[in-house]
Enzyme design. Sequence first.
Site, PDB file in Angstrom:
ATOM      1  N   LEU A 138       0.863  -1.175   0.000  1.00  0.00           N
ATOM      2  CA  LEU A 138       0.000   0.000   0.000  1.00  0.00           C
ATOM      3  C   LEU A 138       0.902   1.228   0.000  1.00  0.00           C
ATOM      4  CD1 LEU A 138      -2.662  -0.944   2.733  1.00  0.00           C
ATOM      5  CD2 LEU A 138      -2.943  -1.053   0.246  1.00  0.00           C
ATOM      6  N   ASP A 139       0.453   2.292  -0.637  1.00  0.00           N
ATOM      7  CA  ASP A 139       1.231   3.523  -0.640  1.00  0.00           C
ATOM      8  C   ASP A 139       1.391   4.039   0.793  1.00  0.00           C
ATOM      9  OD1 ASP A 139       1.371   3.450  -3.403  1.00  0.00           O
ATOM     10  OD2 ASP A 139      -0.465   4.631  -3.649  1.00  0.00           O
ATOM     11  N   LYS A 140       2.388   4.868   0.998  1.00  0.00           N
ATOM     12  CA  LYS A 140       2.723   5.378   2.328  1.00  0.00           C
ATOM     13  C   LYS A 140       1.497   5.902   3.080  1.00  0.00           C
ATOM     14  CE  LYS A 140       5.378   9.057   4.592  1.00  0.00           C
ATOM     15  NZ  LYS A 140       6.332  10.176   4.409  1.00  0.00           N
TER      16      LYS A 140
END
Length: 323
Positions: A138-140
């Site tokens: 998942l993105d940051k």
Amino acid sequence: MTQEINLKSEITATQTGQRLDQTLAELFPDYSRTRIKEWILAGSVFIDGEVSDKPRIKVLEGQVVTIGATLEEETKAEAEAIDLDIIYEDDHILVINKQAGLVVHPGAGNQSGTLMNALLHHCPGIELVPRAGIVHRLDKDTTGLMVVAKTVEAQTHLVSALQARDITREYEAIVTGTIIAGGTVDEPIDRHPTKRTHMAVVYNGKPAMTHYRVAEKFRAHTRLRLRLESGRTHQIRVHMAHIGHVLVGDPVYAGRPRPPKGAAPDFFETYMGFKRQALHAVRLELAHPFTCEIMSWQAPIPDDMVKLTKALRKDTEDNPTVY
């Protein structure tokens, strides 16, 4: 840390004439074809007691194949005591609810403080698993559910399931603009041709498909439920931007925040104060890699998205003629 692997099996009639690497992948499905090829080339595979180091060699019925190999430490990152919101854990997998701001893999500018560092501390044996067992990312600043494999065998099965689209991943997002009905975005994604930190829809990119449905409509925004058929970098963010409905707060694809006209001061403050993409991995479903049981988890919507949703509802109620 190392782990000794000792495997043994007999070639069947239906496998006669097949390549060695193909046959071993069938006989020992807990291990990836890449890893099996590495073992063959390293001289760790024996046929009838003789070393066989050629992946393309043909096998014959009745031959006994054995593998004596050592799993070496795969992950070089440092273990760090970082709190994790663990939704489920057993001897094979770990499901976490990732918080905003947590980077998944160490990289440029993020050598520590990542999910990988946290996993190595929580489960030391996971250092033997490639990427510390991380199957998808998942993105940051995207929150929500992720599954992690605690063993090489579990990772092999989960990666195969992900590639076969047998893992269901559902997301909740808030986008700009009013979407009337659900739909599908089927557009290839790859690196932006000029902005190297961005992804984009490009004609020769990797296939990517996102399904979406309307969960709630506001006067100038829409709350969506989305399901991925693929897992490209920034996929939901890029696909929504492509159809003209960027995610609220997206620092890369949304540009400057534009609250709707006539918004009350408290709504303006909430809207402008939302500093990440409004995206949450809300549901995860998969077949357990060891028991084959279908398992499903849901992660509650994070507080900042709940606050934003309430603000959007009130803004819609306060402006009924516009809506």
